[in-house]
Structures are given as structure tokens and as C-alpha cells.
Design an enzyme around this catalytic site. Sequence first.
Site, mmCIF file in Angstrom:
data_model
loop_
_atom_site.group_PDB
_atom_site.id
_atom_site.type_symbol
_atom_site.label_atom_id
_atom_site.label_comp_id
_atom_site.label_asym_id
_atom_site.label_seq_id
_atom_site.Cartn_x
_atom_site.Cartn_y
_atom_site.Cartn_z
ATOM 1 N N TYR A 49 -13.760 50.017 96.446
ATOM 2 C CA TYR A 49 -12.989 49.754 97.671
ATOM 3 C C TYR A 49 -11.896 50.803 97.886
ATOM 4 C CZ TYR A 49 -14.977 45.012 97.141
ATOM 5 O OH TYR A 49 -15.805 43.932 96.977
ATOM 6 N N ILE A 227 -13.631 34.094 98.724
ATOM 7 C CA ILE A 227 -12.619 35.153 98.865
ATOM 8 C C ILE A 227 -12.647 35.736 100.282
ATOM 9 C CG2 ILE A 227 -12.280 35.820 96.454
ATOM 10 C CD1 ILE A 227 -14.517 37.918 96.846
ATOM 11 N N LYS A 229 -11.540 37.663 103.588
ATOM 12 C CA LYS A 229 -10.698 38.845 103.757
ATOM 13 C C LYS A 229 -10.056 38.839 105.134
ATOM 14 C CE LYS A 229 -12.091 42.521 105.449
ATOM 15 N NZ LYS A 229 -12.643 43.691 106.158
ATOM 16 N N SER A 230 -8.856 39.368 105.197
ATOM 17 C CA SER A 230 -8.162 39.575 106.465
ATOM 18 C C SER A 230 -6.994 40.507 106.191
ATOM 19 C CB SER A 230 -7.650 38.253 107.046
ATOM 20 O OG SER A 230 -6.943 38.488 108.255
ATOM 21 N N VAL A 231 -6.559 41.226 107.226
ATOM 22 C CA VAL A 231 -5.333 42.020 107.109
ATOM 23 C C VAL A 231 -4.226 41.428 107.972
ATOM 24 C CG1 VAL A 231 -6.566 44.155 106.558
ATOM 25 C CG2 VAL A 231 -6.043 43.623 108.946
ATOM 26 N N SER A 238 -3.578 31.093 107.372
ATOM 27 C CA SER A 238 -4.458 30.065 107.935
ATOM 28 C C SER A 238 -5.676 29.829 107.048
ATOM 29 C CB SER A 238 -4.897 30.494 109.338
ATOM 30 O OG SER A 238 -5.888 29.636 109.848
#
Length: 275
Positions: A49, A227, A229-231, A238
Site C-alpha cells: 500500500y 476493515i 476503508k475511508s479517508v 459512522s
Amino acid sequence: MSPRITLNDGNSIPQVGLGVWQTPAEDTERAVAAALQAGYRHIDTAAAYRNETETGRAIANSGVPREDIFLVTKLWNSDQGYDATLAAFDASVQRLGVDYLDLYLIHWPVPENNKFVDTFKAFAHLRDQGRIRSIGVSNFEPEHLTTLIEETGIVPAVNQIELHPLLPQQELRDVHAKLGIATEAWSPLGQGSLLADPVITGIAEQHGKTPAQVLIRWHIQLGNIVIPKSVNPERIASNFDVFDFELSGQDITSIASLETGKRLGPDPRTFNFTG
């Protein structure tokens, strides 16, 4: 706080974590910091990554004690093999700025290279040295698991696989259950393809939750480690607000109707990329 799953080695992993796959390095530190502030205690990265340094920096600056964080990274395909694995592990922990990992995963089996057994033996050596708490795999199919266990005598603690309502992986999850391997889901939201699905949005409306929360809750109730993912700090928070409601049996049945059996990512049996 997230519920925890007890692994076959006695260690426990928070069931909900933050994944940073396809998270640009410049966004990773902010995302991990937001997750830790929101209550996450499980962070999942990988050498491939290219954001281990930023992940480690966010952990170091968070004020959360290292021992309270379950940190996962993965060995890339080109680093398989006993000696190469030891060197790659050292490089990962150096980038992360830590002296041990909670979980280290073989990212893909790369069956054409036939190095995953020696790689896992190196993992076991690092575990015996106390440098890794738990050792596992990612994207392993049943035949890869069988070979690994027969050749090493060690059952992986975790197998992280593509898993979402389009590809619920029942057969592989059954194999995991028999062997005592915890199932972890990557692309748990179907890479966003399910967020506008009428089945998911309808269930979300009934519960007063977002489609993403419904999908994460589906994983929790199946017993999967998940898991998302978000930025986006608000979305990160949330995605963690999923412990105050439960999907009904009818909800689960409705979600099961979405299965297509089609992968969104590569097929582990033929994915031999080492670049």
C-alpha cells in the site's frame, strides 16, 4: 468499543478495524488519526500500500498506547521466501516505527512461485522471537491452506479474503470454521457497489442507519472481522457506529439474495503478480 474475536493462538483482534488499501500516503495519516480518535483499535495496512510510514506516524502521534492498538501489515509477493521475508519484515516494522506486529499476513499465495510455505516458516520464526504476536494469510484458497498446514504444522490465525454480499464465500468460511481460522473481509462494502442497492438502502431506512453501516453489521453478525476503508473522518466514525442495532433474520435472508459469486478483485489461484 469493538467486540473482539479470539484467534486460535489465544490472542484477540478487534472485529472492526480501519483498512488503508488504496489510501494515498498523504491521506493515510489523517485517516488513521481519525479512526483512533473515533475508537478504532485495529489498523490494517500492507507493504504494497506504500503507506506504512504514515500509518506508523499517526499511531505514534495519537496518544493511544501502542499495546492498545492491534496493528496488521502484509508481506508483498516479491518478498516471499525465507530470507527475503525476514528482510521485508524488518523493513515494514522500521517504516511503521514499531518493534512488533500484532498480525503479519502473507498478502497472496502466488502459487506459481511455490514459496508461501517457506515464507510462513519465516513468520513462525519471527513469532517465536516475539516480534509478531499472530501469523496469518490473505487470499488463500482451501488447497493453499491445506498445503500450508501439512507442510508447517501451523494453522494460520486469520485468512483475509475478498468477502461481501456479492461474494459471501460460504464454502471457504466453512473451511475456516473447521480449521479454526478467523475470517477477515477485505472490500467488505463491495468497493461501494452495494451502497445504492435497493435491498441495502431499504434495510438501512428501516433501521435508521446508512447502507455502509448495514453492510458492516452484516459482517459482524456473520462473525467476520471487517476493515472498511475511508479517508473521510465523519464516515470513518459512522462506520464504527454499528454496535447499537441488529439485523433481523429477514434482513440477512434479503442480503443473501444479492450473491452473484463474482469477484471484484483478482482470483488467488491465478494471481501470480510479483511486481
